[in-house]
Structures are given as structure tokens and as C-alpha cells.
Design a protein around this motif. Structure first.
Motif, short mmCIF file in Angstrom:
data_model
loop_
_atom_site.label_atom_id
_atom_site.label_comp_id
_atom_site.label_asym_id
_atom_site.label_seq_id
_atom_site.Cartn_x
_atom_site.Cartn_y
_atom_site.Cartn_z
N TYR A 124 50.91 65.49 -1.77
CA TYR A 124 51.12 66.43 -0.67
C TYR A 124 51.11 65.74 0.68
CZ TYR A 124 50.42 70.49 2.39
OH TYR A 124 50.56 71.42 3.38
N LEU A 125 50.12 64.88 0.90
CA LEU A 125 50.01 64.22 2.21
C LEU A 125 51.23 63.34 2.49
CD1 LEU A 125 46.25 63.17 2.37
CD2 LEU A 125 47.35 65.25 3.23
N SER A 126 51.78 62.72 1.45
CA SER A 126 52.92 61.84 1.65
C SER A 126 54.18 62.62 2.06
CB SER A 126 53.21 61.03 0.38
OG SER A 126 53.51 61.89 -0.71
N LEU A 127 54.20 63.93 1.78
CA LEU A 127 55.32 64.77 2.20
C LEU A 127 55.15 65.25 3.65
CD1 LEU A 127 55.87 67.04 -0.93
CD2 LEU A 127 57.26 65.10 -0.19
N ARG A 128 53.90 65.50 4.05
CA ARG A 128 53.64 66.11 5.35
C ARG A 128 53.35 65.09 6.45
NH1 ARG A 128 52.42 71.43 5.57
NH2 ARG A 128 52.93 71.02 7.77
N TYR A 129 52.87 63.89 6.06
CA TYR A 129 52.61 62.85 7.03
C TYR A 129 53.49 61.64 6.71
CZ TYR A 129 48.24 65.36 8.13
OH TYR A 129 47.31 66.30 8.49
N ARG A 130 53.85 60.90 7.75
CA ARG A 130 54.55 59.63 7.54
C ARG A 130 53.78 58.54 8.25
NH1 ARG A 130 60.83 57.80 8.92
NH2 ARG A 130 60.68 55.77 7.90
N LEU A 131 53.38 57.53 7.49
CA LEU A 131 52.54 56.46 8.03
C LEU A 131 53.36 55.63 9.01
CD1 LEU A 131 49.86 55.01 8.10
CD2 LEU A 131 50.55 53.74 6.06
N GLN A 132 53.06 55.80 10.29
CA GLN A 132 53.82 55.11 11.32
C GLN A 132 53.39 53.65 11.46
OE1 GLN A 132 53.86 57.02 15.21
NE2 GLN A 132 55.97 56.32 15.45
N GLY A 133 52.18 53.36 11.08
CA GLY A 133 51.75 51.97 11.15
C GLY A 133 50.25 51.85 11.23
N VAL A 134 49.78 50.61 11.09
CA VAL A 134 48.36 50.27 11.19
C VAL A 134 48.18 49.36 12.40
CG1 VAL A 134 46.38 49.21 10.06
CG2 VAL A 134 48.07 50.46 8.69
N VAL A 135 47.32 49.77 13.31
CA VAL A 135 46.97 48.96 14.47
C VAL A 135 45.54 48.48 14.28
CG1 VAL A 135 46.63 48.93 16.97
CG2 VAL A 135 48.50 50.26 15.98
N THR A 136 45.36 47.17 14.27
CA THR A 136 44.03 46.58 14.05
C THR A 136 43.56 45.89 15.32
OG1 THR A 136 44.43 46.27 11.69
CG2 THR A 136 42.70 44.93 12.69
N VAL A 137 42.35 46.26 15.75
CA VAL A 137 41.74 45.67 16.93
C VAL A 137 40.81 44.55 16.49
CG1 VAL A 137 40.40 46.12 19.03
CG2 VAL A 137 41.87 47.91 18.07
N VAL A 138 40.97 43.37 17.09
CA VAL A 138 40.15 42.20 16.75
C VAL A 138 39.47 41.71 18.03
CG1 VAL A 138 40.11 39.84 15.84
CG2 VAL A 138 41.65 41.56 14.84
N ASP A 139 38.18 41.48 17.93
CA ASP A 139 37.35 41.03 19.05
C ASP A 139 37.42 39.50 19.14
OD1 ASP A 139 35.22 40.19 20.61
OD2 ASP A 139 33.72 41.38 19.57
#
Length: 365
Positions: A124-139
Motif C-alpha cells: 500500500y505505501l509503495s502506491l501512495r508514497y514515492r521515495l524521493q531520496g535519502v539525505v544523510t547528515v554527517v558530523d
């Protein structure tokens, strides 16, 4: 575009991740001031029983937070899939204003693979949401140490579509070694400064091209873990607690304002004696000299930042709350130290005797 005209267009969703103290909330606050993120829902996935991150964004209404830029935020300390489904129900039933985007800010201890697998493979989630990307913050200050000590930090960097490198001004250089290591972990991900425009940061879509082979393996392992198979002990692998048992979260609280000098002495003793065990410290503190203006306290390891006063309390609770995430440090010991500096000593354990000779310990402890 949707193939079925009756099916709503998928909602773009971005995962914002990064290890404890990397600067995710600071970055998120900057992004939410950008008009490009108007009509956005932010999901704050926190670790521990007491949540604070959402309070450091804006104000609360039940489990939903109305942000200044026309955004909503919901806090989650349970099942993220259930939260995403509930959010869709509220949107479809008109119980929340229609939103155009979702951003998930994960806890710093999150392994991103389960989140990504759910978004990609859930029917269900894969139909209603589209993964635009992963943003990773590194210190830039603590990033190398986090990669050395925590597999979650490695996975967060490896799955990213874009990496944001923070605190380079505190690192005393351009963090060339860390940049090289991140490039080896993730050859395809651009490494940007924190002031990258929101539209650039949230552009594109998640994909495996250019990522190291282990990323595909991690997602494949999640598929097995959620398939209903059982391990040799008859347990569902997907239900196992993923955090190191030595890592614990707990909160220190006070209903009465705290003397600033006592609090500073408490932090100094904790930092100098046990800083290596503190993965993250974050809190709101009411000081006795200005109880109407709470101070935000941040710390990672031996580095504790100077408290920053807010113009007022973000919610109806005006008590001091300091949340710590620690590794191999007894919460009971820290709690006794806290009580002592607040003037409510409890000399009922060997810990108290061990501290009695410390010159920073308060009288009677």
C-alpha cells in the motif's frame, strides 16, 4: 504519473537520517523556512520514552505538530509503517490539510534499511508514497568515530542519495579524510554543505545505481526478515530489537527551576568523567534566574554546547527535561548524580561513595 486515473498521484517522501548529534534537526529547521517545503508533513521518529526533537521544531497539538511554514509534524516512537498509513487516512478523510510532501527525520540510531524496504516493498505505501531520496547528515567532528563504532552510521552514509557534511568549521580543516571515506562508502552521493538549497537537496529519486553492493544486500535481508520466516529460536527476525543492548535512553527531569551553576557543574562532571559514553544529550532546562525562557542543551561525547535560551516554552510542560542516549553507562548512576546536584542526594549505593572524593561533587554526595 499514475497509470490509473482514479489512483492519487504518489506523494514524494524524503528520508532525513544521520547519526546522533550530526545536525539533522538544525538542517530540518532551515529547510522548513524555505517556501519550497510549504505543505509538508514531517515525521520525527525518536528513540526513547520522552520525545524532545519535535518540541525543538515548533508547537504541538496531540500527536500532530503545526509548523510555521504550513507544515505538519507527527512524532513517532513506535511503528513507522502504521504512522504513515494513519497519515494517509487522515488526509483522505479530510482530517488534515492535503500535503504535497513528507519528510521522515529518523532517530540517529536508525538502521535505514527497514525504513527503505517498507517504503519500496509495502503493497500500500509503495502506491501512495514515492521515495524521493535519502539525505544523510554527517558530523565532520565526530563522523569518523561514528563510522568506526556504529554500523548504523555506515549504513546511513552508504544508502544516501545526498550527504550533508556539517560542523566543518569546528573540525579545524576541510575534513578531507572523512570526505574520502564517505566517497568510498558511497561513490554516487554528492557531499554538500548545510546551506544547499531545499529544491536541490530534495530533488531526484532514490535508486541503487552507483551505491555499493552491500546496500542491495541490506534491502534483500529486510525482505527475508519481513517475510514471516522464523529463526532457529522460532522468532520473527524482523521483530528483533536492532539496537545494541548496551545503548540505552533515559530522561532526567525537574519540576522546579535549576540553579545555573549547579547544572553547569553537573554537566562538567558528567562530560569529564563519562563523555565517551554519551552518544547524545539534548534537553530543555528551566534555570532559576530565567525560568520563563527555557535553555536548549545539546551535547555529543565530550563536546557540550553552551545553552541557548528560547523566547518561551514550546509546550505546556515547563519542567526541565534532559534526554540522554548512552552506551555502557548506568542510568541509575547518572540519576543519582543529577539528584545530588539538584539538592536531593541519595547516598544508597557504592556509586555515591565513589563520587564523594571528587572535587566537583556537591556537598553531602
Amino acid at each position: 504519473m499514475s497509470d490509473d486515473p482514479r489512483r492519487p498521484e504518489p506523494i514524494p517522501l524524503t528520508v532525513l537520517t544521520g547519526f546522533l548529534g550530526a545536525g539533522k534537526t538544525t538542517l530540518l529547521n532551515r529547510l522548513l523556512r524555505d517556501p519550497a517545503l510549504a505543505d509538508t508533513v514531517v515525521i520525527v521518529n525518536e528513540f526513547g520514552e520522552i520525545g524532545l526533537d519535535h518540541l525543538l521544531i515548533e508547537s504541538v497539538e496531540e500527536d500532530m505538530i503545526l509548523l510555521g511554514a504550513g507544515c505538519l509534524c507527527c512524532t513517532v516512537r513506535g511503528d513507522l509503517v502504521a504512522a504513515l498509513e494513519d497519515l494517509l487516512r487522515k488526509r483522505d478523510n479530510g482530517r488534515v490539510t492535503p500535503f504535497r510532501r513528507v519528510v521522515i527525520e529518523t532517530t540517529g540510531l536508525a538502521d535505514p534499511a527497514p525504513i527503505l524496504h517498507a517504503l519500496i516493498a509495502h503493497p500500500y505505501l509503495s502506491l501512495r508514497y514515492r521515495l524521493q531520496g535519502v539525505v544523510t547528515v554527517v558530523d565532520a567532528v565526530n563522523g569518523a568515530a561514528s563510522l568506526d563504532a556504529h554500523p548504523e552510521a555506515v549504513r546511513q552514509a552508504a544508502v544516501a542519495d545526498r550527504i550533508i557534511l556539517t560542523k566543518t568549521d569546528l573540525a579545524g580543516g576541510d575534513a578531507a579524510d572523512l570526505r574520502a571515506r564517505l566517497a568510498q562508502l558511497n561513490p554516487a552521493a554528492p557531499i554538500d554543505p548545510p546551506d544547499v538549497p531545499a529544491e536541490t537537496l530534495l530533488g531526484g529519486w532514490f535508486g541503487l545505481d552507483g551505491k555499493i553492493a552491500q546496500v542491495r544486500d541490506w534491502l534483500g535481508a529486510e525482505a527475508v526478515a519481513t517475510s514471516g520466516q522464523r529463526d532457529d529460536q522460532g522468532q520473527d527476525p524482523g521483530a528483533v530489537d536492532r539496537h545494541d543492548a548496551a545503548i540505552r535512553s533515559f530522561a532526567l527531569t525537574s519540576d522546579t527551576p535549576i540553579r545555573r551553576a549547579a547544572f553547569e557543574m553537573f554537566l562538567e562532571l558528567l562530560r569529564s568523567g563519562h563523555g565517551g559514553a554519551i552518544l547524545r544529550m539534548k534537553g530543555l532546562v528551566a534555570f532559576a534566574d530565567a525560568p520563563e525562557r527555557p535553555a536548549v542543551v545539546h551535547g555529543v561525547g565530550h563536546a557540550v554546547h553552551a545553552p541557548v535560551s528560547l523566547p518561551g516554552w514550546p509546550d505546556a510542560d515547563h519542567s526541565s527535561r534532559l534526554v540522554l542516549i548512552v552506551r555502557d553507562l548506568d542510568p541509575g548512576f547518572v540519576g543519582k548524580l543529577w539528584d545530588a546536584f539538584l539538592g536531593r542526594p541519595r547516598i544508597d549505593s557504592p556509586d555515591a561513595a565513589a563520587l564523594s572524593d571528587n572535587p566537583l561533587a556537591p556537598p553531602g554526595f
